[in-house]
Design a protein around this motif. Structure first.
Motif, PDB file in Angstrom:
ATOM      1  N   LYS A   1       0.855  -1.178   0.000  1.00 13.39           N
ATOM      2  CA  LYS A   1       0.000   0.000   0.000  1.00 13.39           C
ATOM      3  C   LYS A   1       0.892   1.228   0.000  1.00 13.39           C
ATOM      4  O   LYS A   1       1.890   1.287   0.709  1.00 13.39           O
ATOM      5  CB  LYS A   1      -0.918   0.007   1.223  1.00 13.39           C
ATOM      6  N   GLY A   2       0.510   2.248  -0.775  1.00 15.22           N
ATOM      7  CA  GLY A   2       1.320   3.446  -0.880  1.00 15.22           C
ATOM      8  C   GLY A   2       2.325   3.341  -2.009  1.00 15.22           C
ATOM      9  O   GLY A   2       2.516   2.278  -2.620  1.00 15.22           O
ATOM     10  N   GLU A   3       2.979   4.456  -2.287  1.00 19.48           N
ATOM     11  CA  GLU A   3       3.946   4.485  -3.376  1.00 19.48           C
ATOM     12  C   GLU A   3       5.233   3.771  -2.988  1.00 19.48           C
ATOM     13  O   GLU A   3       5.594   3.671  -1.824  1.00 19.48           O
ATOM     14  CB  GLU A   3       4.254   5.939  -3.750  1.00 19.48           C
TER      15      GLU A   3
ATOM     16  N   LYS B   1       2.357   5.205   9.295  1.00 21.80           N
ATOM     17  CA  LYS B   1       1.409   6.262   8.970  1.00 21.80           C
ATOM     18  C   LYS B   1       1.846   7.520   9.679  1.00 21.80           C
ATOM     19  O   LYS B   1       2.064   7.535  10.884  1.00 21.80           O
ATOM     20  CB  LYS B   1      -0.007   5.876   9.426  1.00 21.80           C
ATOM     21  N   SER B   2       1.986   8.600   8.919  1.00 21.17           N
ATOM     22  CA  SER B   2       2.380   9.887   9.459  1.00 21.17           C
ATOM     23  C   SER B   2       1.342  10.932   9.083  1.00 21.17           C
ATOM     24  O   SER B   2       0.531  10.737   8.167  1.00 21.17           O
ATOM     25  CB  SER B   2       3.756  10.294   8.907  1.00 21.17           C
ATOM     26  N   ASP B   3       1.384  12.085   9.788  1.00 16.02           N
ATOM     27  CA  ASP B   3       0.420  13.156   9.535  1.00 16.02           C
ATOM     28  C   ASP B   3       0.435  13.611   8.082  1.00 16.02           C
ATOM     29  O   ASP B   3      -0.603  13.900   7.501  1.00 16.02           O
ATOM     30  CB  ASP B   3       0.732  14.361  10.432  1.00 16.02           C
ATOM     31  N   ASP B   4       1.629  13.677   7.494  1.00 17.68           N
ATOM     32  CA  ASP B   4       1.757  14.295   6.182  1.00 17.68           C
ATOM     33  C   ASP B   4       1.975  13.298   5.041  1.00 17.68           C
ATOM     34  O   ASP B   4       2.287  13.691   3.921  1.00 17.68           O
ATOM     35  CB  ASP B   4       2.900  15.312   6.185  1.00 17.68           C
ATOM     36  N   ILE B   5       1.806  11.986   5.313  1.00 15.46           N
ATOM     37  CA  ILE B   5       1.920  11.001   4.234  1.00 15.46           C
ATOM     38  C   ILE B   5       0.814   9.963   4.398  1.00 15.46           C
ATOM     39  O   ILE B   5       0.278   9.756   5.487  1.00 15.46           O
ATOM     40  CB  ILE B   5       3.293  10.285   4.233  1.00 15.46           C
ATOM     41  N   ASP B   6       0.457   9.319   3.289  1.00 16.71           N
ATOM     42  CA  ASP B   6      -0.505   8.230   3.347  1.00 16.71           C
ATOM     43  C   ASP B   6       0.148   6.995   3.961  1.00 16.71           C
ATOM     44  O   ASP B   6       1.379   6.879   4.027  1.00 16.71           O
ATOM     45  CB  ASP B   6      -1.010   7.893   1.938  1.00 16.71           C
ATOM     46  N   THR B   7      -0.668   6.082   4.418  1.00 15.00           N
ATOM     47  CA  THR B   7      -0.162   4.843   5.000  1.00 15.00           C
ATOM     48  C   THR B   7       0.686   4.077   3.996  1.00 15.00           C
ATOM     49  O   THR B   7       0.308   3.916   2.837  1.00 15.00           O
ATOM     50  CB  THR B   7      -1.315   3.958   5.482  1.00 15.00           C
ATOM     51  N   ILE B   8       1.842   3.629   4.444  1.00 12.46           N
ATOM     52  CA  ILE B   8       2.734   2.812   3.618  1.00 12.46           C
ATOM     53  C   ILE B   8       2.869   1.455   4.285  1.00 12.46           C
ATOM     54  O   ILE B   8       3.256   1.362   5.447  1.00 12.46           O
ATOM     55  CB  ILE B   8       4.117   3.464   3.466  1.00 12.46           C
TER      56      ILE B   8
END
Length: 511
Positions: free
Chosen positions: A27-29, A491-498
């Motif tokens: 999931k995620g880039e 998961k961070s405030d400024d990125i989507d879940t990886i």
């Protein structure tokens, strides 16, 4: 090399290994990344009449396949040793080494990111204890050193020093006490103690000094319960110099850290100078079980501290409630010094070689490093929280669980630090480890982990979780094979879940 006779045990095993690792984004880039890891390490357990030591040290070099998989070096491990020099006199030494993220994603996997830092901490010093009649005398000194080395140039947007960069520090811890137990000279027990702590950090020439002295009393009220309390005096000073400014009046930053203006006067950041006291209860129903709880006044307010320890035949449990003033350098050094005993289970991430956060011990000498390694900064802070650890080794099964919560309230000069004075970081963590020996040649282990870091100062809040399972097979007496699968999410405030899946196969040759 293994030797064992009576109470003597010497087991030293150097090894070389090679393994293949693949990381696949679920999931995620991200790209599919492939690495070849080459490792060299040593494990050791030594228990003799004069020496008790445990070592788990490894060097890992990752050769990345393709432009997105960068080469990486990791030195990681835990070591603890006690040398009995003479009756009552011991020399203690040890350390810890690992790797952490530099981009603010606290706890996340370091495999697919070049923005990492290597963390080292070590200590050495003597301790002495003796009894003169009914009088108990103890003393100790510990010299500590902590260092954070960045793998890359940290002058990239959003990185250090916006997170508060720690470089290195030297620390000194001096302690002495003299006293007697209840029922010897008096119905109550009395102990007079004094201590001196100092840390000199290179970042802005920061200095911490703590001088204290106190008298503690213990009054038994039953066979297992005693009332305890203490009264003393303490003086704490924290100071530092100003950063060097450029022609535009902005702080000069080099390799992600402030450059110190050596000509600037030393500014007092924090001062405490007052009487300290606490009172509580001690419950000790047996030699294996102890509970202590205290409430008192220190640092200009109320403090609450306590501990519970239980030592079984093949297991141990420890819980601590703490409240003090600390820094990353002093905290990681104290964590390293808390490791003890001749038996230690250090769980490693099979894909990166990093230690996964906790070193478990059934003899009560384990330690979790998760909290100290979360949100590394150069600031001192009021440090409060609770931590717990449980370890069990029974037959073919081995279990370890570590969990905790902490709050850091920062002590910084107004207008001079990137961290706002009085701002708070909070951290929750949990680690679980299970090992099972299937036969003389087959074994399996599983590790799960979770961490939530609630950051202040505009830094991102980070949630990290994951787990892995590894299978080990002895092919010959010295050659073994391994296979691992795992998953890591962040998961961070400024990125989507990886979320990433990882796989590993490898060979190890032990000498």
């Amino acid at each position: 090399m293994a030797q064992s006779s009576g109470n003597r045990k010497v087991d030293v095993t150097p090894y070389l290994g090679v393994d293949q690792v693949v990381m696949v984004p679920l999931k995620g880039e991200g790209d599919v990344l492939t690495y070849t890891n080459v490792t060299a390490g040593v494990t050791a357990q030594v228990q003799t009449r004069r020496v008790e030591a445990v070592v788990d040290l490894q060097y890992n070099h990752s050769f990345g396949w393709g432009s997105q998989a960068v080469d990486q070096d990791v030195i990681s491990g835990v070591a603890s040793a006690q040398f009995k020099v003479a009756r009552g006199l011991s020399l203690n030494a040890g350390g810890v080494a690992t790797r952490v993220r530099t981009d603010g994603l606290s706890g996340a996997s370091t495999l697919n990111d070049s923005f990492t830092s290597n963390v080292y901490a070590g200590y050495v010093g003597p301790s002495y204890t003796t009894q003169i009649g009914d009088i108990n005398v103890t003393g100790s000194y510990r010299l500590g050193y902590a260092r954070v080395e960045d793998d890359v140039d940290s002058d990239f947007p959003g990185a250090l020093p916006n997170m508060g960069a720690f470089a290195d520090s030297w620390s000194h811890n001096l302690f002495a006490s003299v006293g007697f137990a209840p029922g010897t000279l008096l119905p109550i027990g009395l102990t007079a103690s004094a201590g001196y702590d100092r840390e000199d950090a290179s970042q802005l020439d920061q200095r911490f000094e703590d001088k204290w002295g106190r008298v503690d009393a213990s009054l038994p009220v039953s066979r297992t319960v005693a009332l305890i309390g203490g009264l003393g005096y303490e003086q704490i000073e924290i100071s530092q110099r100003s950063p060097l400014l450029d022609t535009a009046g902005a702080p000069v930053i080099r390799n992600g850290r402030y450059v110190t203006d050596g000509n600037s006067p030393r500014a007092l950041v924090y001062e405490f100078d007052d009487i300290i006291w606490d009172a509580g209860v001690l419950w000790r129903p047996s030699r294996r079980t102890s509970l202590e709880a205290r409430v008192g006044q220190r640092y200009g307010g109320m403090t609450y501290q306590g501990s519970f320890t239980w030592q079984g035949r093949d297991s141990s449990f420890a819980l601590a409630v703490f409240d003090g003033i600390d820094s990353f350098g002093r905290l990681i050094t104290a964590n390293a010094a808390a490791v003890s005993g001749s038996s230690l289970n250090v769980a490693r991430n099979p894909f990166t070689g990093d230690i996964t956060g906790c070193a478990f011990s059934t003899t009560g000498g384990g330690q979790c490093f998760n909290d100290a390694l979360s949100g590394i900064t150069d600031a001192n802070f009021r440090y409060r929280g609770v931590s717990a650890q449980y370890a069990l080794q029974r037959g073919p099964w081995g279990w370890g669980v570590g969990a905790g919560y902490s709050q850091r309230k920062f002590i910084t000069p107004r207008g001079q630090s990137v961290l706002i004075r009085g701002s708070k970081d909070q951290n929750w963590y949990g680690n679980g480890s299970m090992t099972y020996t299937i036969s003389d040649s087959d074994s399996i282990d599983t590790v799960v982990y979770a961490n939530y870091f609630d950051a202040s100062g505009g830094r991102p809040d980070v949630t990290n979780y994951g787990g892995f399972t590894s299978y080990y097979k002895n092919l010959t007496r010295k050659l073994s094979a391994s296979a691992s699968i795992g998953v890591d999410g962040v998961k961070s405030d400024d990125i989507d879940t990886i979320i990433s899946a990882m796989g590993q196969v490898g060979l190890r040759y032990s000498f």
